[in-house]
Motif scaffolding. Structure first.
Motif, PDB file in Angstrom:
ATOM      1  N   ASP A   1       0.832  -1.092  -0.281  1.00 43.83           N
ATOM      2  CA  ASP A   1      -0.147   0.149  -0.074  1.00 43.83           C
ATOM      3  C   ASP A   1       1.023   1.096  -0.142  1.00 43.83           C
ATOM      4  N   ALA A   2       1.889   1.040   0.811  1.00 43.61           N
ATOM      5  CA  ALA A   2       2.487   2.516   1.118  1.00 43.61           C
ATOM      6  C   ALA A   2       3.474   2.617  -0.913  1.00 43.61           C
ATOM      7  N   GLU A   3       3.678   1.401  -1.061  1.00 45.76           N
ATOM      8  CA  GLU A   3       4.686   1.839  -2.379  1.00 45.76           C
ATOM      9  C   GLU A   3       3.433   2.360  -3.504  1.00 45.76           C
ATOM     10  N   ILE A   4       2.395   2.157  -3.008  1.00 43.85           N
ATOM     11  CA  ILE A   4       1.488   2.137  -4.348  1.00 43.85           C
ATOM     12  C   ILE A   4       0.361   3.964  -4.502  1.00 43.85           C
ATOM     13  N   ASP A   5       0.498   3.960  -3.372  1.00 41.06           N
ATOM     14  CA  ASP A   5      -0.275   5.718  -3.237  1.00 41.06           C
ATOM     15  C   ASP A   5       1.501   6.610  -3.138  1.00 41.06           C
ATOM     16  N   ALA A   6       2.591   5.908  -2.389  1.00 43.78           N
ATOM     17  CA  ALA A   6       4.000   6.785  -2.912  1.00 43.78           C
ATOM     18  C   ALA A   6       3.954   6.888  -4.371  1.00 43.78           C
ATOM     19  N   GLN A   7       3.386   5.913  -5.404  1.00 42.82           N
ATOM     20  CA  GLN A   7       3.705   6.155  -7.183  1.00 42.82           C
ATOM     21  C   GLN A   7       3.025   6.874  -7.159  1.00 42.82           C
ATOM     22  N   VAL A   8       1.721   6.901  -6.624  1.00 45.94           N
ATOM     23  CA  VAL A   8       0.153   7.673  -7.251  1.00 45.94           C
ATOM     24  C   VAL A   8       0.979   9.251  -6.689  1.00 45.94           C
ATOM     25  N   THR A   9       1.334   9.567  -5.754  1.00 41.71           N
ATOM     26  CA  THR A   9       1.504  11.114  -4.828  1.00 41.71           C
ATOM     27  C   THR A   9       2.799  11.541  -6.377  1.00 41.71           C
ATOM     28  N   ALA A  10       3.898  10.729  -6.320  1.00 35.83           N
ATOM     29  CA  ALA A  10       4.680  11.719  -7.500  1.00 35.83           C
ATOM     30  C   ALA A  10       4.425  11.516  -8.975  1.00 35.83           C
ATOM     31  N   ARG A  11       3.762  10.756  -9.645  1.00 36.25           N
ATOM     32  CA  ARG A  11       2.593  11.201 -10.405  1.00 36.25           C
ATOM     33  C   ARG A  11       2.546  12.643 -10.739  1.00 36.25           C
ATOM     34  N   GLY A  12       1.424  12.857  -9.363  1.00 34.41           N
ATOM     35  CA  GLY A  12       1.517  14.578  -9.116  1.00 34.41           C
ATOM     36  C   GLY A  12      -0.446  15.159  -9.588  1.00 34.41           C
TER      37      GLY A  12
END
Length: 470
Positions: free
Chosen positions: A363-374
């Motif tokens: 979950d943390a990795e998914i959230d990080a990728q979504v946040t990084a996309r903007g």
């Protein structure tokens, strides 16, 4: 947002069986099942006799009601409560079947029925003894379900002649937990009689711009004017039967619920704007939600200062936009609604497996990728910031369609601002439908036997705290 549905081939419950002589000379008394068209298709089941007729409409429409009928030779006439006019049926016995018309104000269509019964349609409704209130609900995606409206326990109902087997989960039959039988007076659940709680329901039509929308307004028990919500859909070409457990939860707490077909779908007119959450589609659907709120405000049974919106999933974008510009909307209840942008949500769904397969990332990795996309696409935060009304957001921590943690992070700083009345609640083991799961996968949900423990009570507590419970 991609459409959330139970993607398993479970048939809608409609059991037919002959109960009377079908010869033309046998008369009109007895049980009938049929279809009608009124802008779009509908189903109807009725039992006629003694100057009365018990009528239930199809999934999402009015449950069993008993109304006067007029039988004149081979003709039968009856009507169900509705706005702006009653829903009027008229038919003639022809070759052993009923053939006729149906009208509601200027809308008109055809009606046909044959001898038979529909236990599933008769079963729908609320049943109560003392403090225990249970609902039988149905939708196009699975079996009818028996739901405890306090605890959130849920069991599929499976036809067994004129009765039903009580399943062990949301859409799981075995092991069977007893039998259920339903009639106009009430239910026998695992051998115990439970009276039917009779609710008033109206088949309604209201205008939104160039479209005439069709819905069902369910009024809770009690006198006086009721608080009310219009229920806003998730994505996809959905009709009014959308997560009916949540409708029943609100009605059980004294809130009237207007459930309506999306424009261009079911019995609603207009042009369906599509599934994708574009700026144009969200704007159109928000205007429809605002029109539904204005319709509620004008009804004599509704308290005009306690009208709000409730909704699920894509409603997280639609409801705040509607409420930010429509003064008739005085509160929001949003279930699993994204507070992130549309493109962020699409990426989250893809990475999380959309509830169909396990995610390859944490979950943390998914959230990080979504946040990084903007952020890009439809963004509800500017609309949410304009709200000065009470609002409740309910999330499931194992949602694989909407990012619960990122949505909560967007909402929580706004909720802490002076003058806000926002509440954000998370149920860690619940999925997108707020059903208790271990993985969040839809297949597991079908075996679950409960909504998130405490969720139904939490919603009721919030309504009472805000003087929105009848």
């Amino acid at each position: 947002m991609k459409r959330f549905a139970l993607t398993v081939p479970l048939a809608m419950l409609l059991c037919a069986g002959s109960q009377a002589d079908a010869r033309p000379g046998a008369g009109l008394a007895g049980s009938w099942i049929g279809t009608y068209t009124l802008t779009g298709p509908g189903q109807v089941a009725l039992v006629a006799g003694g100057g009365r007729v018990a009528v239930a409409l199809g999934v999402g429409h009015a449950d069993l009601q008993t109304v006067p009928s007029k039988i004149d030779g081979a003709h039968i006439r009856f009507q169900l409560p509705g706005r702006p006019a009653p829903l009027a049926f008229e038919a003639r016995l022809t070759n052993g079947g009923l053939v006729g018309t149906v009208r509601q104000g200027p809308a008109h269509g055809t009606f046909r029925a044959r001898r038979g019964s529909a236990p599933g349609m008769v079963a729908r409704g609320l049943y109560a003894r003392a403090a225990s209130v249970q609902a039988v609900v149905d939708d196009p995606y699975g079996p009818a379900r028996l739901v405890d409206l306090q605890s959130g326990a849920v069991h599929g109902l499976y036809p067994a002649g004129a009765s039903f087997l009580i399943g062990s989960g949301f859409a799981t039959r075995d092991p069977v937990g007893g039998t259920a039988r339903f009639d106009a007076a009430g239910a026998h659940l695992a051998g115990k009689p439970v009276p039917r709680r009779r609710l008033r329901q109206l088949e309604v039509r209201f205008r939104s711009g160039d479209a005439m929308l069709s819905g069902t307004l369910t009024l809770p028990l009690g006198t006086g004017r009721h608080p009310a919500v219009a229920f806003v859909h998730g994505s996809g070409p959905t009709e009014r039967a959308y997560l009916p457990e949540l409708h029943a939860l609100l009605v059980r707490n004294g809130v009237a619920v207007l459930a309506y077909d999306k424009r261009g779908i079911g019995q609603s007119g207009g042009f369906y704007p599509g599934e994708s959450p574009t700026d144009g589609a969200i704007d159109v659907l928000a205007r429809d939600a605002a029109a539904a709120a204005r319709f509620l405000r004008s009804q004599p049974e509704i308290d005009p200062v306690r009208v709000g919106l409730a909704g699920h999933s894509q409603a997280g974008w639609i409801a705040p936009l509607a409420a930010s510009r429509e003064p008739a909307i005085r509160f929001l209840v949003v279930f699993s609604g994204p507070a992130v942008t549309a493109d962020e949500n699409d990426l989250y769904q893809d990475l999380a497996g959309e509830g169909e397969q396990p995610a390859e990332l944490t979950d943390a990795e998914i959230d990080a990728q979504v946040t990084a996309r903007g952020r890009s696409g439809v963004d509800p935060i500017p609309w949410i910031r304009r709200l000065r009304i009470p609002a409740l957001w309910v999330y499931g921590g194992r949602d694989r369609h909407v990012p619960p943690r990122l949505s909560e992070r967007r909402l929580e700083p706004i909720a802490r601002e002076p003058g806000r009345d926002f509440t954000v609640v998370d149920f860690p083991k619940a999925n997108h439908a707020l059903v208790e799961t271990t993985t969040g996968l839809t297949a597991e949900m079908l075996r679950s036997d409960t909504f998130a423990p405490g969720m139904f009570a939490r919603v009721g507590d919030w309504l009472r705290a805000h003087h929105l419970a009848g």
